[in-house]
Design a protein around this motif. Structure first.
Motif, PDB file in Angstrom:
ATOM      1  N   HIS A 157       0.829  -1.205   0.000  1.00 42.23           N
ATOM      2  CA  HIS A 157       0.000   0.000   0.000  1.00 42.23           C
ATOM      3  C   HIS A 157       0.867   1.260   0.000  1.00 42.23           C
ATOM      4  O   HIS A 157       0.561   2.231  -0.698  1.00 42.23           O
ATOM      5  N   VAL A 158       1.937   1.247   0.767  1.00 43.38           N
ATOM      6  CA  VAL A 158       2.862   2.381   0.764  1.00 43.38           C
ATOM      7  C   VAL A 158       3.492   2.534  -0.622  1.00 43.38           C
ATOM      8  O   VAL A 158       3.670   3.654  -1.119  1.00 43.38           O
ATOM      9  N   ALA A 159       3.799   1.428  -1.267  1.00 43.16           N
ATOM     10  CA  ALA A 159       4.392   1.463  -2.614  1.00 43.16           C
ATOM     11  C   ALA A 159       3.454   2.137  -3.603  1.00 43.16           C
ATOM     12  O   ALA A 159       3.886   2.936  -4.439  1.00 43.16           O
ATOM     13  N   THR A 160       2.157   1.836  -3.519  1.00 44.97           N
ATOM     14  CA  THR A 160       1.210   2.434  -4.460  1.00 44.97           C
ATOM     15  C   THR A 160       0.990   3.923  -4.170  1.00 44.97           C
ATOM     16  O   THR A 160       0.748   4.700  -5.093  1.00 44.97           O
ATOM     17  N   VAL A 161       1.082   4.324  -2.900  1.00 50.80           N
ATOM     18  CA  VAL A 161       1.008   5.747  -2.576  1.00 50.80           C
ATOM     19  C   VAL A 161       2.183   6.487  -3.215  1.00 50.80           C
ATOM     20  O   VAL A 161       2.027   7.562  -3.808  1.00 50.80           O
ATOM     21  N   LEU A 162       3.369   5.900  -3.136  1.00 50.78           N
ATOM     22  CA  LEU A 162       4.550   6.507  -3.748  1.00 50.78           C
ATOM     23  C   LEU A 162       4.395   6.613  -5.259  1.00 50.78           C
ATOM     24  O   LEU A 162       4.830   7.595  -5.872  1.00 50.78           O
ATOM     25  N   SER A 163       3.781   5.607  -5.866  1.00 60.07           N
ATOM     26  CA  SER A 163       3.564   5.659  -7.314  1.00 60.07           C
ATOM     27  C   SER A 163       2.614   6.792  -7.685  1.00 60.07           C
ATOM     28  O   SER A 163       2.784   7.444  -8.729  1.00 60.07           O
ATOM     29  N   THR A 164       1.607   7.055  -6.833  1.00 61.73           N
ATOM     30  CA  THR A 164       0.699   8.182  -7.068  1.00 61.73           C
ATOM     31  C   THR A 164       1.465   9.497  -7.034  1.00 61.73           C
ATOM     32  O   THR A 164       1.278  10.372  -7.890  1.00 61.73           O
ATOM     33  N   ILE A 165       2.339   9.630  -6.045  1.00 60.12           N
ATOM     34  CA  ILE A 165       3.131  10.858  -5.903  1.00 60.12           C
ATOM     35  C   ILE A 165       4.045  11.053  -7.114  1.00 60.12           C
ATOM     36  O   ILE A 165       4.197  12.176  -7.617  1.00 60.12           O
ATOM     37  N   VAL A 166       4.629   9.974  -7.618  1.00 61.61           N
ATOM     38  CA  VAL A 166       5.519  10.060  -8.779  1.00 61.61           C
ATOM     39  C   VAL A 166       4.753  10.516 -10.023  1.00 61.61           C
ATOM     40  O   VAL A 166       5.206  11.390 -10.767  1.00 61.61           O
ATOM     41  N   ILE A 167       3.591   9.912 -10.266  1.00 62.27           N
ATOM     42  CA  ILE A 167       2.824  10.223 -11.476  1.00 62.27           C
ATOM     43  C   ILE A 167       2.159  11.598 -11.393  1.00 62.27           C
ATOM     44  O   ILE A 167       2.086  12.331 -12.389  1.00 62.27           O
ATOM     45  N   ILE A 224     -12.337  17.429   3.052  1.00 59.02           N
ATOM     46  CA  ILE A 224     -13.760  17.101   3.234  1.00 59.02           C
ATOM     47  C   ILE A 224     -14.022  15.650   2.849  1.00 59.02           C
ATOM     48  O   ILE A 224     -14.763  14.931   3.539  1.00 59.02           O
ATOM     49  N   SER A 225     -13.399  15.196   1.742  1.00 59.43           N
ATOM     50  CA  SER A 225     -13.600  13.822   1.280  1.00 59.43           C
ATOM     51  C   SER A 225     -13.061  12.797   2.276  1.00 59.43           C
ATOM     52  O   SER A 225     -13.478  11.634   2.261  1.00 59.43           O
ATOM     53  N   MET A 226     -12.134  13.213   3.149  1.00 62.14           N
ATOM     54  CA  MET A 226     -11.527  12.301   4.114  1.00 62.14           C
ATOM     55  C   MET A 226     -12.413  12.059   5.336  1.00 62.14           C
ATOM     56  O   MET A 226     -12.181  11.104   6.085  1.00 62.14           O
ATOM     57  N   ILE A 227     -13.404  12.927   5.558  1.00 60.24           N
ATOM     58  CA  ILE A 227     -14.225  12.827   6.775  1.00 60.24           C
ATOM     59  C   ILE A 227     -14.916  11.471   6.908  1.00 60.24           C
ATOM     60  O   ILE A 227     -14.799  10.811   7.959  1.00 60.24           O
ATOM     61  N   LEU A 250      -5.644  11.459  -5.759  1.00 60.48           N
ATOM     62  CA  LEU A 250      -5.034  12.330  -4.756  1.00 60.48           C
ATOM     63  C   LEU A 250      -5.730  12.194  -3.399  1.00 60.48           C
ATOM     64  O   LEU A 250      -5.081  12.233  -2.352  1.00 60.48           O
ATOM     65  N   MET A 251      -7.058  12.009  -3.420  1.00 58.71           N
ATOM     66  CA  MET A 251      -7.800  11.957  -2.156  1.00 58.71           C
ATOM     67  C   MET A 251      -7.503  10.697  -1.340  1.00 58.71           C
ATOM     68  O   MET A 251      -7.763  10.666  -0.138  1.00 58.71           O
ATOM     69  N   VAL A 252      -6.931   9.677  -1.991  1.00 57.31           N
ATOM     70  CA  VAL A 252      -6.681   8.429  -1.276  1.00 57.31           C
ATOM     71  C   VAL A 252      -5.340   8.430  -0.542  1.00 57.31           C
ATOM     72  O   VAL A 252      -5.107   7.601   0.333  1.00 57.31           O
ATOM     73  N   ILE A 253      -4.454   9.376  -0.883  1.00 58.79           N
ATOM     74  CA  ILE A 253      -3.112   9.366  -0.283  1.00 58.79           C
ATOM     75  C   ILE A 253      -3.166   9.502   1.244  1.00 58.79           C
ATOM     76  O   ILE A 253      -2.582   8.672   1.959  1.00 58.79           O
ATOM     77  N   PRO A 254      -3.859  10.509   1.811  1.00 60.02           N
ATOM     78  CA  PRO A 254      -3.882  10.622   3.286  1.00 60.02           C
ATOM     79  C   PRO A 254      -4.491   9.407   3.995  1.00 60.02           C
ATOM     80  O   PRO A 254      -3.906   8.916   4.973  1.00 60.02           O
ATOM     81  N   PRO A 255      -5.663   8.876   3.539  1.00 62.59           N
ATOM     82  CA  PRO A 255      -6.215   7.706   4.238  1.00 62.59           C
ATOM     83  C   PRO A 255      -5.313   6.482   4.195  1.00 62.59           C
ATOM     84  O   PRO A 255      -5.197   5.773   5.208  1.00 62.59           O
ATOM     85  N   ILE A 256      -4.677   6.216   3.043  1.00 61.61           N
ATOM     86  CA  ILE A 256      -3.803   5.037   2.957  1.00 61.61           C
ATOM     87  C   ILE A 256      -2.600   5.198   3.878  1.00 61.61           C
ATOM     88  O   ILE A 256      -2.216   4.260   4.588  1.00 61.61           O
ATOM     89  N   LEU A 257      -2.011   6.397   3.891  1.00 63.83           N
ATOM     90  CA  LEU A 257      -0.871   6.623   4.785  1.00 63.83           C
ATOM     91  C   LEU A 257      -1.300   6.527   6.245  1.00 63.83           C
ATOM     92  O   LEU A 257      -0.573   5.976   7.084  1.00 63.83           O
ATOM     93  N   GLY A 258      -2.500   7.048   6.563  1.00 63.28           N
ATOM     94  CA  GLY A 258      -3.003   6.952   7.932  1.00 63.28           C
ATOM     95  C   GLY A 258      -3.227   5.512   8.358  1.00 63.28           C
ATOM     96  O   GLY A 258      -2.860   5.109   9.467  1.00 63.28           O
ATOM     97  N   GLU A 259      -3.825   4.723   7.448  1.00 59.91           N
ATOM     98  CA  GLU A 259      -4.058   3.306   7.740  1.00 59.91           C
ATOM     99  C   GLU A 259      -2.735   2.565   7.902  1.00 59.91           C
ATOM    100  O   GLU A 259      -2.594   1.707   8.790  1.00 59.91           O
ATOM    101  N   ALA A 260      -1.764   2.905   7.047  1.00 58.59           N
ATOM    102  CA  ALA A 260      -0.455   2.252   7.131  1.00 58.59           C
ATOM    103  C   ALA A 260       0.228   2.564   8.464  1.00 58.59           C
ATOM    104  O   ALA A 260       0.844   1.683   9.082  1.00 58.59           O
ATOM    105  N   LEU A 261       0.097   3.809   8.937  1.00 56.29           N
ATOM    106  CA  LEU A 261       0.697   4.182  10.219  1.00 56.29           C
ATOM    107  C   LEU A 261       0.064   3.410  11.368  1.00 56.29           C
ATOM    108  O   LEU A 261       0.761   2.979  12.301  1.00 56.29           O
ATOM    109  N   LEU A 262      -1.267   3.235  11.316  1.00 55.16           N
ATOM    110  CA  LEU A 262      -1.947   2.458  12.362  1.00 55.16           C
ATOM    111  C   LEU A 262      -1.476   1.000  12.348  1.00 55.16           C
ATOM    112  O   LEU A 262      -1.262   0.398  13.412  1.00 55.16           O
TER     113      LEU A 262
END
Length: 268
Positions: free
Chosen positions: A49-59, A88-91, A186-198
């Protein structure tokens, strides 16, 4: 987990995170086929999941730089509005993560029947969005961002595609195809990183040696790189697919896989 299993699962994660076919559903099917479960699967899932977040940032790095450049101008501009819409979408997904995390994890362990049913729901959403012709809107409003966020929150269910749900919901609301894929990724980056941290916190509590049990370092690296490379390719490809409006074929695919997942266990 053998390195070739990690390679296959990494490719599945990288492709299906962006293609509207449900990465969680396909990972559940793959893990079931390979007999993976527990901490071994958790550690690997965090890595890919972290790998796919990084791919989003790259693209989408140009869009991300634009957002932060506008944000630090400390003015109410287009970039600031966009970031507010992402927040707002993260709520909805934040509410699910805080109050229903245990229930969601229980659903993940309930077998492939739920995956099959949710894949059929994904197919239906994609089909509806393909044939619907709502009035086109130039920008994503805060209300639409919230509704798309609800779709993302519901997509925590295995088999219900996050990108498929958010993009289909946005299309049904009348938002332009060109903007939707970018916003969805873009909206999925914060939730995935948050889930990964948990999940990392849970892994730290159980100890590194226990969390890595049954998962060789080479398998972790292979899975991470496979997810990252395939994620870059799929992210770029999916943006073009959404612009061309060719989501119906993914609806057909999800319907076939969903029905197969439900029927085959009773046949074999």
């Amino acid at each position: 987990m053998e390195w070739f299993e990690a390679l296959i699962l990494g490719i599945i994660q990288g492709l299906t995170e962006y293609l509207p076919v449900s990465s969680s559903g396909h990972l559940a099917i793959g893990a079931n086929l390979f007999g993976l479960s527990g901490e071994e699967n958790l550690t690997f899932t965090v890595a890919v999941h972290v790998a796919t977040v990084l791919s989003t940032i790259v693209i989408l790095w140009k869009e991300i730089v634009w957002l932060f450049t506008d944000l630090f101008k400390f003015k109410w501009n287009e970039g600031t509005k966009y970031i507010v819409n992402i927040l707002i979408s993260m709520i909805p997904v934040g509410v699910v993560g805080l109050f229903f995390k245990d229930k969601v994890e229980a659903i993940f362990g309930s077998g492939l029947l739920v995956v099959g049913i949710c894949l059929l729901v994904t197919a239906s959403l994609l089909a509806f969005s393909y044939f619907a012709r709502p009035r086109q809107r130039e920008t994503i409003s805060p209300l639409h961002a919230f509704i798309i966020g609800i779709a993302q929150a519901l997509a925590v269910l295995p088999g219900l595609s996050r990108s498929g749900s958010t993009i289909a919901t946005g299309l049904l609301l009348g938002n332009k195809k060109e903007r939707l894929a970018q916003f969805s990724f873009l909206m999925v980056i914060p939730p995935i990183l948050g889930e990964a941290l948990l999940d990392v916190k849970d892994m730290a509590e159980m100890g590194v040696s226990e969390a890595m049990a049954g998962l060789p370092t080479i398998s972790l690296i292979v899975g991470f790189m496979a997810a990252f490379i395939c994620g870059c390719l799929a992210c770029k490809w999916m943006i073009n697919i959404v612009k061309k409006g060719k989501l119906i074929w993914f609806a057909v695919y999800c319907a076939v896989v969903g029905l197969s997942t439900i029927i085959l266990p009773y046949v074999l």
